[in-house]
Design a protein around this motif. Structure first.
Motif, PDB file in Angstrom:
ATOM      1  N   ALA A  14      26.382  91.707 -55.561  1.00 18.75           N
ATOM      2  CA  ALA A  14      26.759  92.071 -54.196  1.00 18.75           C
ATOM      3  C   ALA A  14      28.272  92.183 -54.025  1.00 18.75           C
ATOM      4  N   PHE A  15      29.021  91.264 -54.632  1.00 24.42           N
ATOM      5  CA  PHE A  15      30.482  91.297 -54.474  1.00 24.42           C
ATOM      6  C   PHE A  15      31.070  92.560 -55.093  1.00 24.42           C
ATOM      7  N   ALA A  16      30.650  92.880 -56.315  1.00 25.91           N
ATOM      8  CA  ALA A  16      31.162  94.073 -56.996  1.00 25.91           C
ATOM      9  C   ALA A  16      30.796  95.334 -56.220  1.00 25.91           C
ATOM     10  N   SER A  17      29.580  95.379 -55.694  1.00 33.30           N
ATOM     11  CA  SER A  17      29.145  96.550 -54.920  1.00 33.30           C
ATOM     12  C   SER A  17      29.908  96.649 -53.608  1.00 33.30           C
ATOM     13  N   GLY A  18      30.147  95.498 -52.968  1.00 35.60           N
ATOM     14  CA  GLY A  18      30.910  95.487 -51.720  1.00 35.60           C
ATOM     15  C   GLY A  18      32.338  95.955 -51.934  1.00 35.60           C
ATOM     16  N   LEU A  19      32.944  95.540 -53.042  1.00 34.83           N
ATOM     17  CA  LEU A  19      34.307  95.966 -53.363  1.00 34.83           C
ATOM     18  C   LEU A  19      34.372  97.475 -53.576  1.00 34.83           C
ATOM     19  N   LEU A  20      33.407  98.002 -54.321  1.00 37.38           N
ATOM     20  CA  LEU A  20      33.365  99.453 -54.558  1.00 37.38           C
ATOM     21  C   LEU A  20      33.160 100.206 -53.250  1.00 37.38           C
ATOM     22  N   LEU A  21      32.291  99.682 -52.384  1.00 40.71           N
ATOM     23  CA  LEU A  21      32.040 100.322 -51.090  1.00 40.71           C
ATOM     24  C   LEU A  21      33.304 100.304 -50.234  1.00 40.71           C
ATOM     25  N   PRO A  81      34.654 100.237 -62.805  1.00 36.99           N
ATOM     26  CA  PRO A  81      34.134  99.571 -64.010  1.00 36.99           C
ATOM     27  C   PRO A  81      33.610  98.167 -63.719  1.00 36.99           C
ATOM     28  N   PHE A  82      34.186  97.486 -62.736  1.00 42.34           N
ATOM     29  CA  PHE A  82      33.721  96.146 -62.351  1.00 42.34           C
ATOM     30  C   PHE A  82      32.283  96.217 -61.861  1.00 42.34           C
ATOM     31  N   TRP A  83      32.006  97.202 -61.006  1.00 44.35           N
ATOM     32  CA  TRP A  83      30.638  97.385 -60.500  1.00 44.35           C
ATOM     33  C   TRP A  83      29.694  97.785 -61.631  1.00 44.35           C
ATOM     34  N   ALA A  84      30.107  98.752 -62.459  1.00 42.25           N
ATOM     35  CA  ALA A  84      29.238  99.255 -63.527  1.00 42.25           C
ATOM     36  C   ALA A  84      28.903  98.163 -64.535  1.00 42.25           C
ATOM     37  N   LEU A  85      29.899  97.375 -64.926  1.00 42.69           N
ATOM     38  CA  LEU A  85      29.653  96.298 -65.892  1.00 42.69           C
ATOM     39  C   LEU A  85      28.824  95.178 -65.270  1.00 42.69           C
ATOM     40  N   SER A  86      29.111  94.871 -64.018  1.00 41.16           N
ATOM     41  CA  SER A  86      28.349  93.808 -63.351  1.00 41.16           C
ATOM     42  C   SER A  86      26.865  94.161 -63.284  1.00 41.16           C
ATOM     43  N   VAL A  87      26.572  95.376 -62.823  1.00 43.26           N
ATOM     44  CA  VAL A  87      25.170  95.812 -62.731  1.00 43.26           C
ATOM     45  C   VAL A  87      24.540  95.905 -64.112  1.00 43.26           C
ATOM     46  N   GLY A  88      25.264  96.491 -65.067  1.00 37.80           N
ATOM     47  CA  GLY A  88      24.716  96.678 -66.413  1.00 37.80           C
ATOM     48  C   GLY A  88      24.470  95.384 -67.146  1.00 37.80           C
ATOM     49  N   VAL A  89      25.452  94.487 -67.119  1.00 34.47           N
ATOM     50  CA  VAL A  89      25.322  93.210 -67.837  1.00 34.47           C
ATOM     51  C   VAL A  89      24.221  92.356 -67.226  1.00 34.47           C
ATOM     52  N   ASN A  90      24.208  92.265 -65.894  1.00 36.05           N
ATOM     53  CA  ASN A  90      23.190  91.425 -65.248  1.00 36.05           C
ATOM     54  C   ASN A  90      21.787  92.007 -65.401  1.00 36.05           C
ATOM     55  N   HIS A  91      21.687  93.325 -65.432  1.00 35.86           N
ATOM     56  CA  HIS A  91      20.374  93.939 -65.661  1.00 35.86           C
ATOM     57  C   HIS A  91      19.893  93.656 -67.079  1.00 35.86           C
ATOM     58  N   THR A  92      20.817  93.764 -68.039  1.00 35.24           N
ATOM     59  CA  THR A  92      20.456  93.531 -69.438  1.00 35.24           C
ATOM     60  C   THR A  92      20.031  92.095 -69.679  1.00 35.24           C
ATOM     61  N   LEU A  93      20.756  91.156 -69.056  1.00 40.28           N
ATOM     62  CA  LEU A  93      20.465  89.728 -69.247  1.00 40.28           C
ATOM     63  C   LEU A  93      19.418  89.194 -68.275  1.00 40.28           C
ATOM     64  N   GLY A  94      19.070  90.000 -67.274  1.00 38.19           N
ATOM     65  CA  GLY A  94      18.094  89.555 -66.282  1.00 38.19           C
ATOM     66  C   GLY A  94      18.647  88.473 -65.378  1.00 38.19           C
ATOM     67  N   THR A  95      19.959  88.525 -65.090  1.00 35.25           N
ATOM     68  CA  THR A  95      20.606  87.453 -64.301  1.00 35.25           C
ATOM     69  C   THR A  95      21.073  87.944 -62.936  1.00 35.25           C
ATOM     70  N   GLN A  96      20.555  89.095 -62.477  1.00 32.94           N
ATOM     71  CA  GLN A  96      21.046  89.651 -61.230  1.00 32.94           C
ATOM     72  C   GLN A  96      20.741  88.799 -60.003  1.00 32.94           C
ATOM     73  N   ASP A  97      19.779  87.889 -60.115  1.00 35.82           N
ATOM     74  CA  ASP A  97      19.432  87.035 -58.971  1.00 35.82           C
ATOM     75  C   ASP A  97      19.645  85.558 -59.280  1.00 35.82           C
ATOM     76  N   SER A  98      20.555  85.260 -60.187  1.00 34.75           N
ATOM     77  CA  SER A  98      20.792  83.862 -60.559  1.00 34.75           C
ATOM     78  C   SER A  98      22.266  83.511 -60.441  1.00 34.75           C
ATOM     79  N   TRP A  99      22.542  82.205 -60.436  1.00 37.79           N
ATOM     80  CA  TRP A  99      23.922  81.738 -60.378  1.00 37.79           C
ATOM     81  C   TRP A  99      24.685  82.116 -61.638  1.00 37.79           C
ATOM     82  N   LEU A 100      23.990  82.246 -62.753  1.00 39.28           N
ATOM     83  CA  LEU A 100      24.650  82.669 -63.985  1.00 39.28           C
ATOM     84  C   LEU A 100      25.237  84.061 -63.818  1.00 39.28           C
TER      85      LEU A 100
END
Length: 206
Positions: A14-21, A81-100
């Protein structure tokens, strides 16, 4: 598309997306002429006595080209790149809804600072040349200008001064109590180096 939107606004992204927006909205406002590109700029100069406690911070910001480039210009190259890496990394690791996933924003952000430095480096020389070319504009004091974007004592507008070549475009503000409307003629009376803009007065009021 829906999955991308859901991933973008998950708790970890959310933070990375908010910054990009925020950056996108800023550039839309700049394009329509309500803000100048340097409206949210930062000043890295210390005061006359020097402030040792923030000297290291100024050096760090200068290292990443902040101060050489407008803040929002740099932030634009950081946010994407902050948004793209955040979404990509969290999707790959399955951590998009976790504190990690939230904690991963810190190393991702650190990496993106260097990416933004690399991406903005070609523009440093360009902005340096532009600032150098603006120096001769000091001789426009005392000349008449035409208002292109409205200005008052609080709102920065834009005006043009006729020359033998192409017109000079100036960022301007009026003296207290005056309003300069689009199409009106004004007199350039001073230059404000701390804000890099010119002070004008409507010609009719002189």
């Amino acid at each position: 598309m829906i999955e991308l939107l859901q991933a973008s606004f998950s708790s970890a992204n959310a933070f990375a997306s908010g910054l990009l927006l925020f950056v996108l909205i800023y550039w839309v406002i700049v394009i329509v002429g309500l803000l100048d590109i340097s409206s949210l700029d930062i000043d890295l100069d210390a005061d006359a006595d020097g402030i040792a406690s923030i000297a290291w911070l100024n050096s760090a910001l200068a290292f990443f080209n902040l101060g050489r480039l407008p803040l929002m210009f740099f932030l634009s190259f950081f946010a994407l790149p902050f948004w793209a890496l955040s979404v990509g990394v969290n999707h790959t690791l399955g951590t998009q809804d976790s504190w990690l996933g939230v904690l991963l924003l810190f190393p991702i952000g650190f990496v993106c600072l260097f990416l933004a430095k690399l991406l903005t480096w070609p523009f440093v020389k360009l902005f340096t040349v532009m600032e150098t070319e603006e120096a001769p504009k000091m001789n426009v004091i005392g000349q008449l200008c035409t208002i292109l974007l409205p200005a008052n004592e609080d709102q920065v507008g834009q005006a043009s001064v006729k020359t033998k070549g192409s017109p000079l475009l100036l960022n301007v503000k009026t003296t207290q109590g005056h309003l300069a409307k689009k199409g009106e003629t004004a007199l350039v009376i001073d230059y404000l180096p701390e804000n890099q803009l010119y002070l004008i007065e409507p010609f009719e009021s002189l």
